[in-house]
Structure formats: C-alpha cells, structure tokens
Scaffold this active site. Structure first.
Site, PDB file in Angstrom:
ATOM      1  N   TYR A 138       0.831  -1.211   0.000  1.00  0.00           N
ATOM      2  CA  TYR A 138       0.000   0.000   0.000  1.00  0.00           C
ATOM      3  C   TYR A 138       0.866   1.262   0.000  1.00  0.00           C
ATOM      4  O   TYR A 138       0.578   2.239   0.722  1.00  0.00           O
ATOM      5  CB  TYR A 138      -0.949   0.021   1.199  1.00  0.00           C
ATOM      6  CG  TYR A 138      -1.949  -1.126   1.268  1.00  0.00           C
ATOM      7  CD1 TYR A 138      -2.165  -1.982   0.192  1.00  0.00           C
ATOM      8  CD2 TYR A 138      -2.692  -1.347   2.425  1.00  0.00           C
ATOM      9  CE1 TYR A 138      -3.069  -3.025   0.275  1.00  0.00           C
ATOM     10  CE2 TYR A 138      -3.608  -2.388   2.507  1.00  0.00           C
ATOM     11  CZ  TYR A 138      -3.790  -3.228   1.433  1.00  0.00           C
ATOM     12  OH  TYR A 138      -4.691  -4.258   1.516  1.00  0.00           O
TER      13      TYR A 138
HETATM   14  P1  NAP Z   1     -14.144  -0.797   0.336  1.00  0.00           P
HETATM   15  O1  NAP Z   1     -13.921  -0.676   1.775  1.00  0.00           O
HETATM   16  O2  NAP Z   1     -15.164  -1.739  -0.167  1.00  0.00           O
HETATM   17  O3  NAP Z   1     -14.512   0.633  -0.285  1.00  0.00           O
HETATM   18  C1  NAP Z   1     -13.736   1.744  -0.073  1.00  0.00           C
HETATM   19  C2  NAP Z   1     -14.304   2.854  -0.911  1.00  0.00           C
HETATM   20  O4  NAP Z   1     -15.606   3.173  -0.428  1.00  0.00           O
HETATM   21  C3  NAP Z   1     -13.477   4.116  -0.876  1.00  0.00           C
HETATM   22  O5  NAP Z   1     -13.303   4.579  -2.204  1.00  0.00           O
HETATM   23  C4  NAP Z   1     -14.311   5.081  -0.055  1.00  0.00           C
HETATM   24  O6  NAP Z   1     -14.194   6.402  -0.549  1.00  0.00           O
HETATM   25  C5  NAP Z   1     -15.713   4.573  -0.236  1.00  0.00           C
HETATM   26  N1  NAP Z   1     -16.544   4.815   0.946  1.00  0.00           N
HETATM   27  C6  NAP Z   1     -16.323   4.391   2.221  1.00  0.00           C
HETATM   28  N2  NAP Z   1     -17.319   4.804   3.040  1.00  0.00           N
HETATM   29  C7  NAP Z   1     -18.182   5.517   2.264  1.00  0.00           C
HETATM   30  C8  NAP Z   1     -19.388   6.222   2.535  1.00  0.00           C
HETATM   31  N3  NAP Z   1     -19.920   6.272   3.761  1.00  0.00           N
HETATM   32  N4  NAP Z   1     -20.002   6.847   1.492  1.00  0.00           N
HETATM   33  C9  NAP Z   1     -19.480   6.805   0.238  1.00  0.00           C
HETATM   34  N5  NAP Z   1     -18.334   6.153  -0.067  1.00  0.00           N
HETATM   35  C10 NAP Z   1     -17.690   5.516   0.939  1.00  0.00           C
HETATM   36  O7  NAP Z   1     -12.811  -1.123  -0.500  1.00  0.00           O
HETATM   37  P2  NAP Z   1     -11.290  -1.431  -0.296  1.00  0.00           P
HETATM   38  O8  NAP Z   1     -10.569  -0.239   0.193  1.00  0.00           O
HETATM   39  O9  NAP Z   1     -10.891  -2.046  -1.595  1.00  0.00           O
HETATM   40  O10 NAP Z   1     -11.238  -2.563   0.808  1.00  0.00           O
HETATM   41  C11 NAP Z   1     -11.185  -2.250   2.174  1.00  0.00           C
HETATM   42  C12 NAP Z   1      -9.835  -2.579   2.781  1.00  0.00           C
HETATM   43  O11 NAP Z   1      -9.599  -3.978   2.688  1.00  0.00           O
HETATM   44  C13 NAP Z   1      -8.637  -1.950   2.051  1.00  0.00           C
HETATM   45  O12 NAP Z   1      -8.441  -0.594   2.382  1.00  0.00           O
HETATM   46  C14 NAP Z   1      -7.543  -2.849   2.538  1.00  0.00           C
HETATM   47  O13 NAP Z   1      -7.165  -2.488   3.853  1.00  0.00           O
HETATM   48  C15 NAP Z   1      -8.232  -4.201   2.518  1.00  0.00           C
HETATM   49  N6  NAP Z   1      -8.018  -4.902   1.223  1.00  0.00           N
HETATM   50  C16 NAP Z   1      -7.194  -5.937   1.189  1.00  0.00           C
HETATM   51  C17 NAP Z   1      -6.959  -6.579   0.003  1.00  0.00           C
HETATM   52  C18 NAP Z   1      -6.037  -7.748  -0.010  1.00  0.00           C
HETATM   53  O14 NAP Z   1      -5.481  -8.102   0.991  1.00  0.00           O
HETATM   54  N7  NAP Z   1      -5.844  -8.405  -1.114  1.00  0.00           N
HETATM   55  C19 NAP Z   1      -7.566  -6.201  -1.167  1.00  0.00           C
HETATM   56  C20 NAP Z   1      -8.404  -5.156  -1.105  1.00  0.00           C
HETATM   57  C21 NAP Z   1      -8.623  -4.532   0.088  1.00  0.00           C
HETATM   58  P3  NAP Z   1     -13.814   7.634   0.448  1.00  0.00           P
HETATM   59  O15 NAP Z   1     -12.338   7.536   0.682  1.00  0.00           O
HETATM   60  O16 NAP Z   1     -14.232   8.828  -0.333  1.00  0.00           O
HETATM   61  O17 NAP Z   1     -14.611   7.435   1.700  1.00  0.00           O
END
Ligand code: NAP
Length: 267
Positions: A64
C-alpha cells in the site's frame, strides 16, 4: 463501537476497521474515479477520527505504498490502543505488483514492516495472496515461516487474505485469521466464513463496499439489490454475517467513517 473477538487469537477488535490502501497508494487502484493520497494533516485527522469513533483495528500492507511508514509516524505514542494488521508477499513498485512468498522474503518483509511501523510486534500478519499461492504447495512454506515469527513474538497471529473459496478454506487449516471479500455482489466467500465460524477463526472482511462501487451504484450494485441506501445495506450485510469479526472499510474521509459507524449503530 461494538467489539468482537478475533477468533481464538485472544485479540478483541472493533467491528469496523480502517483500511489504508488509499493512505499511501494512488496507482493500480480500482476505486471509482481513482484516489488522491491525503496530506499529512488529512491523514492525522482521519486517524484521530477513527480513534474518537472507537475504531481499534487498522489494516495496512507493504503493497500500500507509503501506508505503513505513515502509520508508523502517526501512531507513535498511541501504539497500545491499536491492533495492527499488515501483510507479506506482495510488493507494489512503479505501478506493478511483484510477489514473493518464500520464507526469506516473509521474514525480511515482517522485519521491514516492524521498522516502518516503529514497533516491536504486530498483532496480525496476512499472506497477501496473488490468488495462486493459496492453492499451491508453497503456501505451507510461507505459513511455516509465519509460525516461526509468531513463536519469536514478532507477530501475535497470522492468516491469509485470499482470492478463492478453495484458498480461504485451505487457510483455515493452519491460520488464525482469514481476510475475505464479502459484499452484496460477491458472496462466494460465505462458505469460508461459515467454516471459519465453526473453527473459531478470525474473519476480516475486505471490499464490503465493492471498493466504493456500492456507493455509486456500480459493479452490478443495482442488479445485486444494494437498494436505495447501498452503503448502509452493504455494511449491515457484512457486519451481520455470522462469523465476521470486523469489516475493514477503506476510506480517507472522516465524514464517511463517522457515517459508517453511525449507520451500523456505533457512535
Ligand atoms: P471498500 O472498503 O469496499 O470501499 C472503499 C471505498 O468506499 C473508498 O473509495 C471510499 O471512498 C468509499 N466509501 C467508504 N465509506 C463511504 C461512505 N460512507 N459513502 C461513500 N463512499 C464511501 O474497499 P477497499 O478499500 O478495496 O477494501 C477495504 C480494505 O480492505 C482496504 O483498504 C484494505 O485495507 C483491505 N483490502 C485488502 C486486500 C487484499 O489483501 N488483497 C484487497 C483489497 C482490500 P472515500 O475515501 O471517499 O470514503
């Protein structure tokens, strides 16, 4: 903030965790509209908001970008209140991912994470799977090394962030924790979560908002029935799934973070 046990690790974590891809990386991400890395002031405000909301769990990774190093600087002096999850196996440089799950790479990666995070141990390390390793013989070598690091006290628990049901199920045989994808348009890993619950393993959820596409009605959200308030529906679905320990939501917005905690009945 509701707290839940992380399987049988002895750790207790907030039901919403903070995902930090966006804290340190703006390339190779699938968020709608891309992302902008927050300034130091914005990042500090995000961490303070998370703490004020009762969030105790932070998920990061070497892949990251600057996330680990920025967290190390920001969490200095408040290390004890946080449960930190980081990963091994993936490097992201020059816009490209590179994977190395060998024992030597795992050891070096954890030692580097501890230095970047300015700490002497992390609560959980996950294998940052490329989707192949979790179904390959080499997976056991990676786990053997994580067991050694746990015995040395450098990590409190370990697991795998997986990309397949078979990989998730296999991880449960030897790991303390799995991180799997779950949202209203991606339910395959419900099998893994159910099995994890039976075996009292920790379950972390990634992509509960379909990497933000749920919030904008994309990624099949309509077809999957996200409904009129897709963020609330998505969070409640993930948090309400039996066996889930914590839902790791990736955001750089203190406003969104507060909304998310309020919507699930937190602060
Ligand atoms: P997610 O949590 O499904 O979605 C994050 C997105 O949702 C961001 O763009 C955020 O934008 C938006 N969001 C969050 N709250 C919101 C709200 N109340 N209203 C509108 N938009 C909202 O996606 P992710 O970041 O892909 O996954 C979560 C975490 O899981 C990652 O950060 C990471 O730590 C972990 N992850 C791990 C892996 C892996 O290990 N392979 C892969 C993917 C993810 P804003 O910033 O504008 O709020």
């Amino acid at each position: 903030m509701e707290m839940r046990p992380l399987g049988s690790t002895g750790l207790v974590v907030s039901v919403i965790g903070l995902g930090t891809v966006k804290l340190g990386r703006d390339q190779g991400v699938k968020y709608p509209g891309g992302t902008r890395i927050p300034t130091d002031d914005e990042a500090r405000s995000l961490i303070k908001s998370a703490a004020d909301l009762g969030i105790t769990l932070i998920d990061t990774a070497p892949a990251y970008g600057t996330s680990e190093a920025r967290l190390g600087a920001m969490l200095a002096g408040q290390r004890e209140r946080w449960t930190i999850v980081t990963k091994v196996g993936e490097e992201f440089e020059g816009g490209v991912s590179r994977f190395d799950f060998s024992a030597a790479a795992v050891r070096a990666s954890v030692e580097r994470s501890l230095a970047r995070l300015r700490t002497d141990r992390v609560e959980c390390v996950l294998i940052h799977s490329d989707g192949v390793i979790e179904n390959s013989p080499g997976f056991d070598e990676t786990i053997d090394e994580l067991e050694k690091l746990k015995a040395r006290g450098l990590i409190r628990s370990f697991g795998a962030s997986t990309k397949s049901v078979s990989g998730g199920l296999r991880s449960l045989d030897r790991c303390d924790v799995v991180m799997v994808t779950l949202n209203l348009a991606a339910k395959d890993d419900l099998q893994v979560i159910a099995e994890a619950k039976k075996r009292n393993k920790g379950v972390l959820i990634k992509k509960a908002l379909a990497s933000g596409h749920a919030a904008v009605g994309g990624a099949g959200a309509g077809a999957a029935g996200f409904g009129p308030d897709p963020v609330v529906a998505s969070l409640r679905f993930a948090i309400g799934t039996p066996g889930v320990s914590s839902v790791i939501v990736g955001t750089t917005s203190p406003v969104h973070l507060a909304e998310n905690c309020r919507d699930i009945g937190g602060e």
